[in-house]
Design a protein around this motif. Sequence first.
Motif, PDB file in Angstrom:
ATOM      1  N   ASP A  60       8.019   8.264  -7.400  1.00  0.00           N
ATOM      2  CA  ASP A  60       8.155   8.306  -8.853  1.00  0.00           C
ATOM      3  C   ASP A  60       9.208   9.332  -9.260  1.00  0.00           C
ATOM      4  O   ASP A  60      10.008   9.094 -10.176  1.00  0.00           O
ATOM      5  CB  ASP A  60       6.831   8.706  -9.509  1.00  0.00           C
ATOM      6  N   LEU A  61       9.196  10.471  -8.585  1.00  0.00           N
ATOM      7  CA  LEU A  61      10.066  11.583  -8.959  1.00  0.00           C
ATOM      8  C   LEU A  61      11.486  11.427  -8.433  1.00  0.00           C
ATOM      9  O   LEU A  61      12.363  12.236  -8.741  1.00  0.00           O
ATOM     10  CB  LEU A  61       9.463  12.894  -8.448  1.00  0.00           C
ATOM     11  N   GLY A  62      11.719  10.381  -7.646  1.00  0.00           N
ATOM     12  CA  GLY A  62      13.076  10.048  -7.218  1.00  0.00           C
ATOM     13  C   GLY A  62      13.671  11.005  -6.214  1.00  0.00           C
ATOM     14  O   GLY A  62      14.886  11.225  -6.189  1.00  0.00           O
ATOM     15  N   ILE A  63      12.807  11.583  -5.366  1.00  0.00           N
ATOM     16  CA  ILE A  63      13.275  12.548  -4.367  1.00  0.00           C
ATOM     17  C   ILE A  63      13.135  11.947  -2.973  1.00  0.00           C
ATOM     18  O   ILE A  63      12.093  11.398  -2.624  1.00  0.00           O
ATOM     19  CB  ILE A  63      12.465  13.854  -4.448  1.00  0.00           C
ATOM     20  N   ALA A  64      14.187  12.062  -2.170  1.00  0.00           N
ATOM     21  CA  ALA A  64      14.162  11.528  -0.807  1.00  0.00           C
ATOM     22  C   ALA A  64      13.412  12.475   0.113  1.00  0.00           C
ATOM     23  O   ALA A  64      13.415  13.696  -0.074  1.00  0.00           O
ATOM     24  CB  ALA A  64      15.583  11.323  -0.299  1.00  0.00           C
ATOM     25  N   ALA A  65      12.747  11.916   1.099  1.00  0.00           N
ATOM     26  CA  ALA A  65      12.076  12.721   2.120  1.00  0.00           C
ATOM     27  C   ALA A  65      13.080  13.655   2.772  1.00  0.00           C
ATOM     28  O   ALA A  65      14.222  13.282   3.041  1.00  0.00           O
ATOM     29  CB  ALA A  65      11.435  11.817   3.158  1.00  0.00           C
TER      30      ALA A  65
ATOM     31  N   THR B  10       2.410   8.676 -19.951  1.00  0.00           N
ATOM     32  CA  THR B  10       1.944   8.186 -21.238  1.00  0.00           C
ATOM     33  C   THR B  10       0.426   8.037 -21.243  1.00  0.00           C
ATOM     34  O   THR B  10      -0.227   8.116 -20.202  1.00  0.00           O
ATOM     35  CB  THR B  10       2.586   6.832 -21.563  1.00  0.00           C
ATOM     36  N   SER B  11      -0.125   7.778 -22.416  1.00  0.00           N
ATOM     37  CA  SER B  11      -1.573   7.575 -22.531  1.00  0.00           C
ATOM     38  C   SER B  11      -2.048   6.444 -21.643  1.00  0.00           C
ATOM     39  O   SER B  11      -3.123   6.514 -21.028  1.00  0.00           O
ATOM     40  CB  SER B  11      -1.946   7.298 -23.988  1.00  0.00           C
ATOM     41  N   ALA B  12      -1.236   5.383 -21.549  1.00  0.00           N
ATOM     42  CA  ALA B  12      -1.623   4.214 -20.749  1.00  0.00           C
ATOM     43  C   ALA B  12      -1.741   4.550 -19.272  1.00  0.00           C
ATOM     44  O   ALA B  12      -2.527   3.927 -18.544  1.00  0.00           O
ATOM     45  CB  ALA B  12      -0.615   3.087 -20.956  1.00  0.00           C
ATOM     46  N   ASN B  13      -0.967   5.554 -18.802  1.00  0.00           N
ATOM     47  CA  ASN B  13      -0.991   5.899 -17.381  1.00  0.00           C
ATOM     48  C   ASN B  13      -2.328   6.471 -16.927  1.00  0.00           C
ATOM     49  O   ASN B  13      -2.639   6.472 -15.733  1.00  0.00           O
ATOM     50  CB  ASN B  13       0.115   6.900 -17.050  1.00  0.00           C
ATOM     51  N   TYR B  14      -3.146   6.963 -17.876  1.00  0.00           N
ATOM     52  CA  TYR B  14      -4.450   7.533 -17.522  1.00  0.00           C
ATOM     53  C   TYR B  14      -5.517   6.463 -17.309  1.00  0.00           C
ATOM     54  O   TYR B  14      -6.622   6.774 -16.860  1.00  0.00           O
ATOM     55  CB  TYR B  14      -4.923   8.482 -18.620  1.00  0.00           C
TER      56      TYR B  14
ATOM     57  N   ALA C 276       0.826  -1.212   0.000  1.00  0.00           N
ATOM     58  CA  ALA C 276       0.000   0.000   0.000  1.00  0.00           C
ATOM     59  C   ALA C 276       0.856   1.256   0.000  1.00  0.00           C
ATOM     60  O   ALA C 276       0.410   2.316  -0.420  1.00  0.00           O
ATOM     61  CB  ALA C 276      -0.926   0.002   1.209  1.00  0.00           C
ATOM     62  N   THR C 277       2.108   1.154   0.463  1.00  0.00           N
ATOM     63  CA  THR C 277       2.976   2.320   0.487  1.00  0.00           C
ATOM     64  C   THR C 277       3.767   2.448  -0.810  1.00  0.00           C
ATOM     65  O   THR C 277       4.360   3.475  -1.057  1.00  0.00           O
ATOM     66  CB  THR C 277       3.965   2.234   1.664  1.00  0.00           C
ATOM     67  N   ALA C 278       3.826   1.407  -1.629  1.00  0.00           N
ATOM     68  CA  ALA C 278       4.565   1.464  -2.880  1.00  0.00           C
ATOM     69  C   ALA C 278       3.778   2.282  -3.897  1.00  0.00           C
ATOM     70  O   ALA C 278       2.569   2.327  -3.868  1.00  0.00           O
ATOM     71  CB  ALA C 278       4.813   0.048  -3.410  1.00  0.00           C
ATOM     72  N   SER C 279       4.480   2.954  -4.825  1.00  0.00           N
ATOM     73  CA  SER C 279       3.808   3.833  -5.765  1.00  0.00           C
ATOM     74  C   SER C 279       4.448   3.742  -7.135  1.00  0.00           C
ATOM     75  O   SER C 279       5.578   3.333  -7.300  1.00  0.00           O
ATOM     76  CB  SER C 279       3.867   5.281  -5.276  1.00  0.00           C
ATOM     77  N   ALA C 280       3.699   4.179  -8.126  1.00  0.00           N
ATOM     78  CA  ALA C 280       4.188   4.402  -9.480  1.00  0.00           C
ATOM     79  C   ALA C 280       3.179   5.311 -10.126  1.00  0.00           C
ATOM     80  O   ALA C 280       2.011   5.297  -9.745  1.00  0.00           O
ATOM     81  CB  ALA C 280       4.316   3.076 -10.237  1.00  0.00           C
ATOM     82  N   GLN C 281       3.643   6.146 -11.091  1.00  0.00           N
ATOM     83  CA  GLN C 281       2.664   7.024 -11.717  1.00  0.00           C
ATOM     84  C   GLN C 281       1.545   6.167 -12.284  1.00  0.00           C
ATOM     85  O   GLN C 281       1.782   5.249 -13.061  1.00  0.00           O
ATOM     86  CB  GLN C 281       3.294   7.915 -12.780  1.00  0.00           C
ATOM     87  N   THR C 282       0.337   6.435 -11.855  1.00  0.00           N
ATOM     88  CA  THR C 282      -0.765   5.548 -12.167  1.00  0.00           C
ATOM     89  C   THR C 282      -2.052   6.333 -12.328  1.00  0.00           C
ATOM     90  O   THR C 282      -2.139   7.506 -11.946  1.00  0.00           O
ATOM     91  CB  THR C 282      -0.921   4.482 -11.058  1.00  0.00           C
ATOM     92  N   ALA C 283      -3.059   5.677 -12.876  1.00  0.00           N
ATOM     93  CA  ALA C 283      -4.311   6.350 -13.185  1.00  0.00           C
ATOM     94  C   ALA C 283      -5.062   6.771 -11.935  1.00  0.00           C
ATOM     95  O   ALA C 283      -5.022   6.107 -10.910  1.00  0.00           O
ATOM     96  CB  ALA C 283      -5.184   5.425 -14.029  1.00  0.00           C
ATOM     97  N   ILE C 284      -5.754   7.890 -12.043  1.00  0.00           N
ATOM     98  CA  ILE C 284      -6.724   8.304 -11.038  1.00  0.00           C
ATOM     99  C   ILE C 284      -8.067   7.723 -11.471  1.00  0.00           C
ATOM    100  O   ILE C 284      -8.524   7.962 -12.588  1.00  0.00           O
ATOM    101  CB  ILE C 284      -6.783   9.834 -10.933  1.00  0.00           C
ATOM    102  N   THR C 285      -8.666   6.942 -10.603  1.00  0.00           N
ATOM    103  CA  THR C 285      -9.885   6.214 -10.983  1.00  0.00           C
ATOM    104  C   THR C 285     -11.167   6.858 -10.480  1.00  0.00           C
ATOM    105  O   THR C 285     -12.247   6.561 -10.984  1.00  0.00           O
ATOM    106  CB  THR C 285      -9.810   4.769 -10.461  1.00  0.00           C
ATOM    107  N   ALA C 286     -11.070   7.711  -9.468  1.00  0.00           N
ATOM    108  CA  ALA C 286     -12.267   8.367  -8.937  1.00  0.00           C
ATOM    109  C   ALA C 286     -11.862   9.653  -8.247  1.00  0.00           C
ATOM    110  O   ALA C 286     -10.756   9.749  -7.693  1.00  0.00           O
ATOM    111  CB  ALA C 286     -13.000   7.458  -7.960  1.00  0.00           C
ATOM    112  N   ILE C 287     -12.742  10.649  -8.283  1.00  0.00           N
ATOM    113  CA  ILE C 287     -12.475  11.910  -7.605  1.00  0.00           C
ATOM    114  C   ILE C 287     -13.707  12.343  -6.816  1.00  0.00           C
ATOM    115  O   ILE C 287     -14.832  11.947  -7.138  1.00  0.00           O
ATOM    116  CB  ILE C 287     -12.093  13.034  -8.585  1.00  0.00           C
ATOM    117  N   THR C 288     -13.485  13.111  -5.768  1.00  0.00           N
ATOM    118  CA  THR C 288     -14.577  13.837  -5.116  1.00  0.00           C
ATOM    119  C   THR C 288     -14.275  15.319  -5.297  1.00  0.00           C
ATOM    120  O   THR C 288     -13.109  15.731  -5.306  1.00  0.00           O
ATOM    121  CB  THR C 288     -14.702  13.504  -3.624  1.00  0.00           C
TER     122      THR C 288
END
Length: 348
Positions: free
Chosen positions: A252-257, A200-204, A24-36
């Motif tokens: 994703d952006l490769g920046i350390a806390a 990329t287009s696929a990321n959406y 759950a803490t791992a990430s990658a640029q990925t689609a947004i599936t729902a918004i409020t």
Amino acid sequence: MPTAVKRHRQISLLIPVWLGLLAATASAQTAITAITTTSSDLANTNTNGVTFENSTLAVSTFTSATGNTYTFSGTGVAAYARRNGVNANQSSVWYMQGSPTTEFRAPYSSNYSSLLLGNNLYRGSDNTFANGSGAQDGNIERLDFVLSTSGTAATTDMAFAIFDRGAINVHDQVKIALITGWDSVNNKPTAYAGNLISITSANYGTANVVGNGTYNLFRYGNGDNLGSPSYWNSNSETGTQGIGGVVVTLADLGIAAGTTIYGYSLFGNDVTNGGNMSNLVDWSNAAYYPTSTSNATGTGGIDLAAVNGVMFRRYPEPSTYGAILLGAGFAIFGLRRWRSTHGKTAAH
């Protein structure tokens, strides 16, 4: 069942839980599936003979394809459109139609930079990074969104969202990088760090978070100035496009806390850094910022919605997962101690 076997089985059952929390803490640029969203509607105004309804549809939370939830955390302080002067100094923007269709929903913006801000899905830029002399070409080399001119410490829960007006599966590509140095006198980045990553287009993903709508395009021939009494032309989109989104995380952006960041930049997808992030600083260097960026190939045609320079944070924060894992560790240790003591007592 022997005690050792029971213990092994209990610990084995807990392993998938730990892995799930870590995932759950791992990430990658990925689609947004729902918004409020939250909305506001002020009194109508008339600008250049056009009625604007002064409505805002702001993103308050969103969910990613990985199941993470992100909440609005604040807006940036400024936006800058960087042009190199090689191509026509113009701007191409869009507004969502209102009701009646002769009106437009969003507040009117008299300059290009403010148009991109405001956390509003009702307006945005069109063909942003496309170069050329045609009315459809935005002729921007880079967009800089400043979160703080004094800098802010990056944290692992930080994330940014990119929303593009377009049809499903054909959203335009764009690149993003974090600004890690800022010249407050000349208002420009002095350093970038981490990764230059491509959306990329696929990321959406395979669905838009805002359904098909009708938009009007406005073309201006005076750079960032959108206040001229007339525009080159306007034409109506016919409801074939919605809005899709992508979330980009600190990982994703490769920046350390703890790294000091000032904001982020968006680039046409044909921008490169030659393996050195410092090459992104000078937007007039055609070796890294091509001046023939095409709209047709999707490298420069992104139609950004005005949800830029906005900070989102993942909820719960990663520290919450750490607390859960630490608690689980103490629970197992306590269970083992209890079993050991209980076994000794039973032996007596």
